[in-house]
Design an enzyme around this catalytic site. Structure first.
Site, mmCIF file in Angstrom:
data_model
loop_
_atom_site.group_PDB
_atom_site.id
_atom_site.type_symbol
_atom_site.label_atom_id
_atom_site.label_comp_id
_atom_site.label_asym_id
_atom_site.label_seq_id
_atom_site.Cartn_x
_atom_site.Cartn_y
_atom_site.Cartn_z
ATOM 1 C CB CYS C 197 -1.270 0.145 1.190
ATOM 2 S SG CYS C 197 -2.279 -1.217 1.497
ATOM 3 C CB CYS C 239 -1.999 -1.274 9.029
ATOM 4 S SG CYS C 239 -2.090 0.555 8.111
#
Lengths: 109, 138, 278
Positions: C197, C239
């Protein structure tokens, strides 16, 4: 009373005669809306500040009616006349009956 | 009445689409009527409503209202479960009939401001705010 | 009025320096913040590092330009109050050793760092707890507890504008390598690494949101999403959880190593905490 509620205001310490001043206020408060549910699925009861008033030497500058759609840690910015030296009084009214106050002096030169 | 399956579905869909909207619109209309006492509203006057076109999170959306000469300004979030947001009443020592605050928006919707002017007339302004569905951040 | 001016300012700045840079962040009109910097040498795949501030909307960015408008500063101020209050049942406070929070300016910029006595890499939270338990003899604070996060926000706030500069060589190097390994390891049912990401896709959309570089120079961070201050390890946990993995715990050796590595990817950016993010 909601925990740890601290009002804070920003007012200039002096102004020239006839000058309008900008005031900012922020108060730490969860503003629990009454729309949320806890982990067990029970509605968390509404608990907000429902009114905020600013006066200068006893006369109203602004009087705000507040609903649960005002964000956590309510913030306001507005403009005041300062006809003479004196004192601003800021008052926040909590659903639970608590009243939080703050005051600031200003000198008009 | 002999309803075909298709027509029944269509009616159901129409009801599903329109009923909640009518419900919300009513709450907004009621709130405005309560504020104005049913008086006419004009648009495009001195009242200005400033809000972001896109809000990254609906929890804290900065807005500003400004209506020189207003006595009070009502703010409504038409798409919230309860459209009431707040009302600013300007006192004799108000230096400018403007105010900024931060509000909660349950989703993309119109934010509406109604100003009560000193002469007893009312003005209306609105702006759509798109509330984004976050990624991991939102 | 202010709101419009700031938006207008952002637009003007954006227009005049349109090449790569956007608006610039100056806190309280006096602390310039470096939100873009050349990537540190150790980074192979990224040329320029960017604070998460760069990825936010003008409205979110504006929250940080003035301490009064930054709700994260509420917590830093609570930390300032706690700084001179007795720790636990002791008569000791932070102020017993450190005259003022300002005397600790610069500390945030170099943490996590190697502690030669303990022979381990310490985060600033571990250092705070070492002070509390060993100097003051009080009970340690929870790693992501409110008092801890408030204090870490205070220490960040007095270092704002100073460049992040964590050491990755010498005795800290092994921990740094472990953190790098974690950064590039795919976790969870979604098989995502940090890099998937935040290195491969920063600037792209994840649903309706811009992916940032995952920099931590602005932590602890006030998030509009939960209207509270969030610690670095809590954010890491979020996350990893979003990859549908069992996460490491805040304060775990894995997250300490990861924090050192991620912090080192922001060497050259300014300390910015408590920042405001969505």
């Amino acid at each position: 009373m909601a925990d740890n509620v601290t009002p804070r205001v920003r007012v200039p310490s002096s102004a020239s005669a006839g000058e309008d001043i900008t005031i900012k206020t922020l108060i730490s408060h969860p503003m629990e809306s009454g729309q949320r549910k806890d982990k067990e699925g029970n509605t968390i009861p509404r608990s907000i500040i429902n009114r905020f008033v600013t006066t200068f030497n006893g006369e109203t500058v602004i009087d705000v009616t507040m609903e649960p759609a005002i964000s956590t840690n309510p913030y306001f910015e507005f403009v005041s006349k300062v006809p003479e030296s004196g004192t601003f009084e800021f008052t926040w009214y909590d659903d639970d009956g608590s009243v939080y106050t703050e005051s600031k002096d200003i000198t008009v030169e | 009445m002999n309803l075909s399956r298709r027509r029944t579905l269509a009616l159901g869909a129409a009801a599903a689409i329109f009923l909640p909207r009518i419900g919300w619109a009513d709450a907004t209309t009621d709130a405005i009527a309560e504020f104005t006492g049913g008086a006419d509203l004009t648009e495009g006057g001195a009242l200005k409503l400033t809000a972001p076109e896109i809000a990254e999170n609906g929890n804290t959306v900065p807005i500003e209202v400004d209506a020189p000469g207003a006595e009070a300004i009502l703010i409504l979030a038409t798409g919230n479960p309860n459209p009431d947001v707040g009302t600013f009443h300007f006192g004799p020592l108000s230096g400018a009939q403007m105010a900024s605050t931060r509000i909660r928006l349950a989703g993309t919707q119109d934010v509406v401001a109604v100003a009560k002017m000193a002469d007893g007339t009312f003005q209306r302004a609105s702006q759509e705010v798109k509330v984004t569905i976050g990624g991991c951040g939102g | 009025m202010l709101f419009r001016t700031m938006t207008a300012m952002a637009l003007v700045l954006g227009a005049t320096t349109a090449q790569a840079e956007g608006p610039e962040l100056v806190i309280n009109g006096e602390i310039p913040i470096t939100t873009r910097a050349p990537a540190p040498e150790h980074m192979e795949y990224v040329r320029e590092v960017m604070s998460g501030w760069e990825f936010r909307s003008p409205e979110t960015q504006a929250f940080e330009a003035d301490d009064f408008e930054n709700p994260g500063m509420i917590f830093a101020e609570d930390g300032r109050t706690a700084f001179s209050q007795p720790l636990g049942d002791t008569d000791q406070s932070c102020a017993s050793c450190h005259e003022s929070p300002e005397t600790l300016a610069g500390a945030r910029a170099v943490y996590p760092k190697w502690d030669p006595e303990r022979e381990e890499v310490q985060t600033i939270e571990m250092q705070i707890n070492e002070c509390i338990t060993e100097r003051a003899g009080a009970e340690a604070w929870g790693y992501t507890s409110q008092p801890m996060t408030n204090m870490s926000a205070l220490l960040a706030s007095v270092s704002r504008g100073m460049p992040v500069n964590v050491a990755i060589d010498g005795p800290a190097h092994d921990t740094w390598l472990q953190g790098k390994e974690i950064y590039y390891t795919r976790y969870g049912q979604l098989e995502l690494s940090c890099a998937n990401c935040h290195e491969d896709n920063y600037g792209n959309m994840i649903r309706a949101d811009h992916l940032s570089q995952g920099q931590i120079n602005g932590f602890p961070t006030y998030r509009l999403k939960n209207a509270k201050l969030n610690s670095v390890h809590d954010r890491f946990k979020g996350c990893v959880r979003d990859t549908r993995a069992e996460t490491f715990s805040p304060g775990s050796p894995e997250f300490i190593a990861l924090e050192l590595y991620v912090a080192s990817r922001g060497n050259g950016l300014s300390v910015e905490g408590p920042a405001v993010r969505n």
